[in-house]
Write an enzyme that holds these catalytic residues in place. Structure first.
Site, mmCIF file in Angstrom:
data_model
loop_
_atom_site.group_PDB
_atom_site.id
_atom_site.type_symbol
_atom_site.label_atom_id
_atom_site.label_comp_id
_atom_site.label_asym_id
_atom_site.label_seq_id
_atom_site.Cartn_x
_atom_site.Cartn_y
_atom_site.Cartn_z
ATOM 1 C CB SER A 111 -30.810 -98.692 -5.660
ATOM 2 O OG SER A 111 -31.924 -97.552 -4.131
ATOM 3 C CE1 TYR A 130 -33.284 -101.519 -1.674
ATOM 4 C CE2 TYR A 130 -32.660 -99.017 -1.922
ATOM 5 C CZ TYR A 130 -33.329 -99.772 -1.534
ATOM 6 O OH TYR A 130 -33.817 -99.835 -2.938
ATOM 7 C CB SER A 190 -28.374 -105.735 -1.435
ATOM 8 O OG SER A 190 -29.296 -104.949 -1.670
#
Length: 247
Positions: free
Chosen positions: A139, A152, A155
């Site tokens: 991401s 998030y 991770s």
């Protein structure tokens, strides 16, 4: 232009019940792959597979070690091989970090990072046989500050690091490992996001594309490129697909 880069290939796509995972499963199938679409959402998988004869469904939690072993077998045993693993499954939860419960942290890490690791570990013996490829889903949160997303972001940063480690470890054995880093993409994760009480929304423009949100299909096309022979000279790469958010 009709591409047939995956004729005779077998792929596993996780997170395939919606969003980027669904778009990836459809894209690979349209290019000729036999696809095992994996998710915890059975109904969503049925929607993904509708009208696509090359897509087969399998309900599984990628964060469950036993389920992951069964998932890889569900592709290899009936179809005889495995050429592509696209680890797209993921969840997002937000919290002020000083209020973040441990169970929220553990859940996000288990699904996003541990799930990616487990799928890679189980798939690698078969990918070594076919000199196949892995595409993981990191991401823009991997490398740019995203507020209220400590779990998030951690991770996804772990996925980026895992991708590079595997790329080096298996390069000479013919397995390529890359990752996409989506941002500002219109998916269930992004459109259904909730923010913690007292969130400062003035921080949001820093993670929004100046051209507006992109569509999952735009990311799926990059996954397909990385997984195909067109990406033959790419391994250990993290490809940002974010509409210029972090340009």
């Amino acid at each position: 232009m009709t591409l047939e880069r995956f004729e005779g290939k077998v792929a596993i796509v996780t997170g395939a019940a919606s969003g980027i995972g669904r778009a990836t499963a459809v894209r690979l199938a349209e290019e000729g792959a036999t696809v095992l679409a994996v998710d915890v959402d059975e109904h969503g998988l049925e929607v993904t597979a509708k009208d696509h004869g090359g897509i087969h469904t399998h309900v599984a939690d990628v964060g469950d070690e036993t389920a992951v072993g069964g998932t890889v077998r569900a592709a290899v045993e009936p179809f005889g091989r495995l050429d592509v693993l696209a680890n797209i499954a993921g969840i997002m939860r937000t919290a002020h970090t000083h209020e973040c419960p441990t169970d929220l942290w553990d859940l996000v890490i288990r699904v996003n990072l541990t799930g990616t690791f487990l799928m890679c570990r189980e798939a690698l013996p078969h990918l070594l046989e076919t000199k196949g490829t892995i595409v993981n889903c990191a991401s823009t949160a991997s490398h740019f500050g995203h507020p209220w997303m400590a779990a998030y972001a951690s991770s996804k940063g772990g996925i980026a690091a895992l991708t590079q480690a595997l790329a080096v470890e298996y390069a000479k054995q013919g397995v390529r490992v890359n990752a996409i880093a989506p941002g500002s993409v219109e998916t269930g994760i992004s459109t259904n996001i909730t923010f913690p009480d007292g969130a400062d929304f003035k921080l949001l423009p820093r993670i929004m594309s100046p051209t507006g949100p992109g569509q999952p299909e735009s990311v799926a096309s990059v996954v397909a490129m990385l997984a195909s022979a067109d990406g033959a000279h790419m391994t250990g790469s993290l490809v940002r697909v974010d509409g210029g958010t972090h340009a």
